[in-house]
Write an enzyme that holds these catalytic residues in place. Structure first.
Site, PDB file in Angstrom:
ATOM      1  N   ASP A   8       0.873  -1.175   0.000  1.00  0.00           N
ATOM      2  CA  ASP A   8       0.000   0.000   0.000  1.00  0.00           C
ATOM      3  C   ASP A   8       0.909   1.224   0.000  1.00  0.00           C
ATOM      4  O   ASP A   8       2.134   1.116  -0.182  1.00  0.00           O
ATOM      5  CB  ASP A   8      -0.979  -0.035   1.179  1.00  0.00           C
ATOM      6  CG  ASP A   8      -0.294   0.131   2.537  1.00  0.00           C
ATOM      7  OD1 ASP A   8       0.960   0.166   2.593  1.00  0.00           O
ATOM      8  OD2 ASP A   8      -1.012   0.235   3.554  1.00  0.00           O
ATOM      9  N   HIS A   9       0.326   2.397   0.225  1.00  0.00           N
ATOM     10  CA  HIS A   9       1.096   3.649   0.212  1.00  0.00           C
ATOM     11  C   HIS A   9       2.204   3.633   1.266  1.00  0.00           C
ATOM     12  O   HIS A   9       3.314   4.108   1.015  1.00  0.00           O
ATOM     13  CB  HIS A   9       0.175   4.857   0.421  1.00  0.00           C
ATOM     14  CG  HIS A   9      -0.659   4.748   1.667  1.00  0.00           C
ATOM     15  ND1 HIS A   9      -1.711   3.868   1.768  1.00  0.00           N
ATOM     16  CD2 HIS A   9      -0.578   5.383   2.867  1.00  0.00           C
ATOM     17  CE1 HIS A   9      -2.246   3.972   2.967  1.00  0.00           C
ATOM     18  NE2 HIS A   9      -1.575   4.886   3.654  1.00  0.00           N
ATOM     19  N   CYS A  65       3.168  -3.290   4.055  1.00  0.00           N
ATOM     20  CA  CYS A  65       2.291  -2.185   4.445  1.00  0.00           C
ATOM     21  C   CYS A  65       2.948  -1.526   5.649  1.00  0.00           C
ATOM     22  O   CYS A  65       4.143  -1.739   5.888  1.00  0.00           O
ATOM     23  CB  CYS A  65       0.853  -2.645   4.711  1.00  0.00           C
ATOM     24  SG  CYS A  65       0.630  -3.813   6.050  1.00  0.00           S
ATOM     25  N   GLY A  66       2.222  -0.718   6.411  1.00  0.00           N
ATOM     26  CA  GLY A  66       2.859  -0.019   7.521  1.00  0.00           C
ATOM     27  C   GLY A  66       3.444  -0.988   8.541  1.00  0.00           C
ATOM     28  O   GLY A  66       4.590  -0.872   8.968  1.00  0.00           O
ATOM     29  N   GLY A  68       2.759  -4.601   8.211  1.00  0.00           N
ATOM     30  CA  GLY A  68       2.757  -5.959   7.642  1.00  0.00           C
ATOM     31  C   GLY A  68       1.538  -6.761   8.083  1.00  0.00           C
ATOM     32  O   GLY A  68       1.217  -7.794   7.493  1.00  0.00           O
ATOM     33  N   GLY A  70      -1.921  -6.077   8.232  1.00  0.00           N
ATOM     34  CA  GLY A  70      -3.118  -6.120   7.372  1.00  0.00           C
ATOM     35  C   GLY A  70      -2.877  -6.958   6.130  1.00  0.00           C
ATOM     36  O   GLY A  70      -3.770  -7.701   5.677  1.00  0.00           O
ATOM     37  N   MET A  71      -1.687  -6.864   5.581  1.00  0.00           N
ATOM     38  CA  MET A  71      -1.339  -7.668   4.404  1.00  0.00           C
ATOM     39  C   MET A  71      -1.369  -9.144   4.748  1.00  0.00           C
ATOM     40  O   MET A  71      -1.843  -9.978   3.969  1.00  0.00           O
ATOM     41  CB  MET A  71       0.057  -7.289   3.899  1.00  0.00           C
ATOM     42  CG  MET A  71       0.124  -5.956   3.189  1.00  0.00           C
ATOM     43  SD  MET A  71      -0.904  -5.986   1.690  1.00  0.00           S
ATOM     44  CE  MET A  71      -0.198  -4.583   0.814  1.00  0.00           C
ATOM     45  N   HIS A  98       9.882 -24.181   9.427  1.00  0.00           N
ATOM     46  CA  HIS A  98       8.782 -24.929  10.043  1.00  0.00           C
ATOM     47  C   HIS A  98       7.454 -24.771   9.314  1.00  0.00           C
ATOM     48  O   HIS A  98       6.658 -25.707   9.288  1.00  0.00           O
ATOM     49  CB  HIS A  98       8.576 -24.484  11.505  1.00  0.00           C
ATOM     50  CG  HIS A  98       9.689 -24.914  12.417  1.00  0.00           C
ATOM     51  ND1 HIS A  98       9.557 -24.922  13.792  1.00  0.00           N
ATOM     52  CD2 HIS A  98      10.943 -25.355  12.153  1.00  0.00           C
ATOM     53  CE1 HIS A  98      10.694 -25.345  14.339  1.00  0.00           C
ATOM     54  NE2 HIS A  98      11.556 -25.606  13.355  1.00  0.00           N
ATOM     55  N   ARG A 132       8.375 -33.750  10.056  1.00  0.00           N
ATOM     56  CA  ARG A 132       7.164 -33.532  10.869  1.00  0.00           C
ATOM     57  C   ARG A 132       6.498 -32.197  10.539  1.00  0.00           C
ATOM     58  O   ARG A 132       5.282 -32.035  10.708  1.00  0.00           O
ATOM     59  CB  ARG A 132       7.489 -33.601  12.365  1.00  0.00           C
ATOM     60  CG  ARG A 132       8.383 -32.494  12.870  1.00  0.00           C
ATOM     61  CD  ARG A 132       8.824 -32.746  14.304  1.00  0.00           C
ATOM     62  NE  ARG A 132       9.596 -31.641  14.848  1.00  0.00           N
ATOM     63  CZ  ARG A 132      10.879 -31.410  14.568  1.00  0.00           C
ATOM     64  NH1 ARG A 132      11.530 -32.182  13.728  1.00  0.00           N
ATOM     65  NH2 ARG A 132      11.514 -30.383  15.119  1.00  0.00           N
ATOM     66  N   HIS A 133       7.279 -31.257  10.051  1.00  0.00           N
ATOM     67  CA  HIS A 133       6.701 -29.953   9.707  1.00  0.00           C
ATOM     68  C   HIS A 133       5.812 -30.048   8.460  1.00  0.00           C
ATOM     69  O   HIS A 133       4.858 -29.296   8.326  1.00  0.00           O
ATOM     70  CB  HIS A 133       7.807 -28.918   9.514  1.00  0.00           C
ATOM     71  CG  HIS A 133       8.664 -28.772  10.727  1.00  0.00           C
ATOM     72  ND1 HIS A 133       8.163 -28.301  11.925  1.00  0.00           N
ATOM     73  CD2 HIS A 133       9.963 -29.088  10.957  1.00  0.00           C
ATOM     74  CE1 HIS A 133       9.124 -28.315  12.836  1.00  0.00           C
ATOM     75  NE2 HIS A 133      10.228 -28.796  12.270  1.00  0.00           N
TER      76      HIS A 133
HETATM   77  C1  RB5 Z   1      -2.057   2.414   6.589  1.00  0.00           C
HETATM   78  O1  RB5 Z   1      -2.116   3.603   7.322  1.00  0.00           O
HETATM   79  C2  RB5 Z   1      -1.843   1.237   7.521  1.00  0.00           C
HETATM   80  O2  RB5 Z   1      -2.992   0.979   8.236  1.00  0.00           O
HETATM   81  C3  RB5 Z   1      -1.421   0.005   6.726  1.00  0.00           C
HETATM   82  O3  RB5 Z   1      -0.272   0.295   6.012  1.00  0.00           O
HETATM   83  C4  RB5 Z   1      -1.090  -1.238   7.506  1.00  0.00           C
HETATM   84  O4  RB5 Z   1      -0.207  -0.971   8.554  1.00  0.00           O
HETATM   85  C5  RB5 Z   1      -2.205  -2.079   7.902  1.00  0.00           C
HETATM   86  O5  RB5 Z   1      -2.030  -3.175   8.452  1.00  0.00           O
END
Ligand code: RB5
Length: 151
Positions: A8-9, A65-66, A68, A70-71, A98, A132-133
């Site tokens: 994202d941005h 992302c900011g 990681g 949310g991704m 693992h 096992r993994h």
């Molecule tokens: C964006 O402001 C932020 O919420 C996003 O980059 C991320 O950190 C979400 O998990």
């Protein structure tokens, strides 16, 4: 290796540095966006990358992302995707050894660019331990909706 990359941005600048790192390592990179620093919604780009990994167009995915977080949440909705939030050396190594993670999620507001590059390299170079993994990873893939048997 075919690697899909997205951000994202908040992750846009770090994504560019990671693409440079991946290309220097000989990877075939698909940049799924975002294409600039304008505010956008991370699930769109997380889904684009995870979709490529899920259907085999990419062997690995890299998401930024900011934080990681949310991704990672987005990518793990896709079948056969094992997305891992990597924040230090141990998480980079163990998610490969693992969990056979096929998507790495990095926080651009958490990691300095040089550290993110280093952890990405370590993650790429670390093999899956199998044994096992493998049994455990197969169990992840067999979990269906609401924890039911998927297959
Ligand atoms: C964006 O402001 C932020 O919420 C996003 O980059 C991320 O950190 C979400 O998990």
């Amino acid at each position: 290796m075919r690697i899909a990359v997205g951000s994202d941005h908040a992750g846009f600048e770090l994504k560019a540095a990671l693409i440079e790192e991946l290309r220097a390592r000989g990877a075939e990179v698909t940049d799924c966006g975002t294409a600039g620093a304008a505010s956008c919604d991370y699930p769109e780009f997380g889904a684009a990358v995870a979709g490529m990994v899920a259907d085999g167009r990419a062997e690995r995915g890299v998401l930024v992302c900011g934080t990681g977080q949310g991704m990672c949440m987005t990518a793990n909705r896709f079948p056969a995707v094992r997305a891992a939030l990597v924040y230090d050396e141990m998480s980079a190594r163990i998610t490969r050894q693992h969990n056979n993670a096929n998507v790495i999620c990095l926080g651009a507001r958490v990691l300095a660019p040089a550290e993110a590059r280093r952890l990405l390299g370590l993650w790429l170079e670390t093999p899956f331990d199998g044994d096992r993994h493998l049994r455990r990873v197969r169990k992840i893939d067999s979990v269906g909706p609401c924890g039911g048997k998927g297959e």
